[in-house]
Motif scaffolding. Structure first.
Motif, PDB file in Angstrom:
ATOM      1  N   UNK A 182       3.698  52.766  61.869  1.00 21.74           N
ATOM      2  CA  UNK A 182       4.633  51.712  62.269  1.00 21.74           C
ATOM      3  C   UNK A 182       5.811  51.622  61.298  1.00 21.74           C
ATOM      4  N   UNK A 183       5.571  51.909  60.026  1.00 20.01           N
ATOM      5  CA  UNK A 183       6.670  51.920  59.065  1.00 20.01           C
ATOM      6  C   UNK A 183       7.607  53.102  59.312  1.00 20.01           C
ATOM      7  N   UNK A 184       7.042  54.244  59.683  1.00 17.12           N
ATOM      8  CA  UNK A 184       7.872  55.415  59.973  1.00 17.12           C
ATOM      9  C   UNK A 184       8.702  55.215  61.232  1.00 17.12           C
ATOM     10  N   UNK A 185       8.099  54.577  62.238  1.00 15.65           N
ATOM     11  CA  UNK A 185       8.807  54.347  63.495  1.00 15.65           C
ATOM     12  C   UNK A 185       9.887  53.283  63.360  1.00 15.65           C
ATOM     13  N   UNK A 186       9.738  52.414  62.391  1.00 19.44           N
ATOM     14  CA  UNK A 186      10.709  51.347  62.196  1.00 19.44           C
ATOM     15  C   UNK A 186      10.374  50.096  62.977  1.00 19.44           C
ATOM     16  N   UNK A 187       9.198  50.064  63.592  1.00 16.61           N
ATOM     17  CA  UNK A 187       8.823  48.891  64.378  1.00 16.61           C
ATOM     18  C   UNK A 187       8.441  47.708  63.498  1.00 16.61           C
ATOM     19  N   UNK A 188       8.149  47.961  62.233  1.00 13.60           N
ATOM     20  CA  UNK A 188       7.762  46.888  61.317  1.00 13.60           C
ATOM     21  C   UNK A 188       8.863  46.610  60.302  1.00 13.60           C
ATOM     22  N   UNK A 189      10.111  46.723  60.737  1.00 16.86           N
ATOM     23  CA  UNK A 189      11.219  46.562  59.793  1.00 16.86           C
ATOM     24  C   UNK A 189      11.349  45.129  59.282  1.00 16.86           C
ATOM     25  N   UNK A 190      11.005  44.142  60.116  1.00 15.08           N
ATOM     26  CA  UNK A 190      11.123  42.754  59.662  1.00 15.08           C
ATOM     27  C   UNK A 190       9.988  42.379  58.708  1.00 15.08           C
ATOM     28  N   UNK A 191       8.874  43.083  58.774  1.00 19.20           N
ATOM     29  CA  UNK A 191       7.733  42.821  57.890  1.00 19.20           C
ATOM     30  C   UNK A 191       7.514  43.973  56.919  1.00 19.20           C
ATOM     31  N   UNK A 192       8.583  44.609  56.509  1.00 20.90           N
ATOM     32  CA  UNK A 192       8.477  45.811  55.686  1.00 20.90           C
ATOM     33  C   UNK A 192       7.746  45.543  54.374  1.00 20.90           C
ATOM     34  N   UNK A 193       8.099  44.465  53.689  1.00 18.70           N
ATOM     35  CA  UNK A 193       7.471  44.154  52.399  1.00 18.70           C
ATOM     36  C   UNK A 193       5.992  43.826  52.562  1.00 18.70           C
ATOM     37  N   UNK A 194       5.674  43.044  53.587  1.00 18.02           N
ATOM     38  CA  UNK A 194       4.277  42.674  53.808  1.00 18.02           C
ATOM     39  C   UNK A 194       3.431  43.887  54.179  1.00 18.02           C
ATOM     40  N   UNK A 195       3.992  44.777  54.971  1.00 18.96           N
ATOM     41  CA  UNK A 195       3.257  45.992  55.336  1.00 18.96           C
ATOM     42  C   UNK A 195       3.050  46.884  54.117  1.00 18.96           C
ATOM     43  N   UNK A 196       4.028  46.932  53.243  1.00 21.61           N
ATOM     44  CA  UNK A 196       3.887  47.714  52.016  1.00 21.61           C
ATOM     45  C   UNK A 196       2.791  47.169  51.123  1.00 21.61           C
ATOM     46  N   UNK A 197       2.725  45.860  51.014  1.00 20.23           N
ATOM     47  CA  UNK A 197       1.681  45.226  50.201  1.00 20.23           C
ATOM     48  C   UNK A 197       0.308  45.480  50.813  1.00 20.23           C
ATOM     49  N   UNK A 198       0.231  45.365  52.125  1.00 17.11           N
ATOM     50  CA  UNK A 198      -1.029  45.613  52.823  1.00 17.11           C
ATOM     51  C   UNK A 198      -1.467  47.067  52.664  1.00 17.11           C
ATOM     52  N   UNK A 199      -0.517  47.971  52.708  1.00 15.27           N
ATOM     53  CA  UNK A 199      -0.806  49.391  52.528  1.00 15.27           C
ATOM     54  C   UNK A 199      -1.341  49.665  51.127  1.00 15.27           C
ATOM     55  N   UNK A 200      -0.769  49.026  50.123  1.00 17.62           N
ATOM     56  CA  UNK A 200      -1.261  49.177  48.752  1.00 17.62           C
ATOM     57  C   UNK A 200      -2.671  48.609  48.611  1.00 17.62           C
ATOM     58  N   UNK A 201      -2.945  47.512  49.302  1.00 10.37           N
ATOM     59  CA  UNK A 201      -4.282  46.918  49.268  1.00 10.37           C
ATOM     60  C   UNK A 201      -5.322  47.835  49.878  1.00 10.37           C
ATOM     61  N   UNK A 202      -4.992  48.458  51.003  1.00 10.56           N
ATOM     62  CA  UNK A 202      -5.916  49.405  51.628  1.00 10.56           C
ATOM     63  C   UNK A 202      -6.162  50.608  50.720  1.00 10.56           C
ATOM     64  N   UNK A 203      -5.120  51.074  50.072  1.00 11.91           N
ATOM     65  CA  UNK A 203      -5.265  52.213  49.165  1.00 11.91           C
ATOM     66  C   UNK A 203      -6.179  51.852  47.986  1.00 11.91           C
ATOM     67  N   UNK A 204      -6.012  50.655  47.461  1.00 14.18           N
ATOM     68  CA  UNK A 204      -6.860  50.201  46.355  1.00 14.18           C
ATOM     69  C   UNK A 204      -8.307  50.044  46.799  1.00 14.18           C
ATOM     70  N   UNK A 205      -8.511  49.541  48.006  1.00 14.96           N
ATOM     71  CA  UNK A 205      -9.869  49.390  48.529  1.00 14.96           C
ATOM     72  C   UNK A 205     -10.552  50.743  48.668  1.00 14.96           C
ATOM     73  N   UNK A 206      -9.812  51.749  49.107  1.00 12.45           N
ATOM     74  CA  UNK A 206     -10.383  53.092  49.208  1.00 12.45           C
ATOM     75  C   UNK A 206     -10.791  53.619  47.838  1.00 12.45           C
ATOM     76  N   UNK A 207      -9.992  53.343  46.815  1.00 16.81           N
ATOM     77  CA  UNK A 207     -10.335  53.766  45.454  1.00 16.81           C
ATOM     78  C   UNK A 207     -11.617  53.090  44.979  1.00 16.81           C
ATOM     79  N   UNK A 208     -11.727  51.796  45.248  1.00 12.77           N
ATOM     80  CA  UNK A 208     -12.912  51.047  44.818  1.00 12.77           C
ATOM     81  C   UNK A 208     -14.160  51.582  45.513  1.00 12.77           C
TER      82      UNK A 208
END
Length: 79
Positions: A46-72
């Motif tokens: 959704x970030x690549x398509x540009x459909x989440x442009x209004x929630x770009x920061x929130x999606x980035x934070x959520x993406x970092x959270x998922x990445x951290x969860x995978x590490x844990x």
């Protein structure tokens, strides 16, 4: 006094609920990794398509959270 008392060495270290669940059920960790991976891919798409442009920061934070969860999950399963 001053932290020099003899402590109970047989006491188990603290474990979070997620750690207990992952250690008790091995299939749960794989299931959780698959779910997190699919959610991560949908957010990336959704970030690549540009459909989440209004929630770009929130999606980035959520993406970092998922990445951290995978590490844990990986670290807990390796132990």
């Amino acid at each position: 006094m001053f932290g020099f008392e003899k402590k109970n060495k047989k006491q188990k270290p603290f474990e979070f609920d997620l750690e207990k669940d992952l250690k008790s059920k091995k299939s749960y960790s794989k299931e959780l990794l698959d779910k997190v991976g699919s959610n991560e891919q949908t957010i990336k798409q959704s970030l690549k398509d540009g459909s989440a442009s209004e929630n770009f920061d929130q999606c980035g934070i959520l993406l970092q959270g998922y990445h951290s969860l995978k590490k844990v999950i990986d670290r807990v399963c390796r132990k």
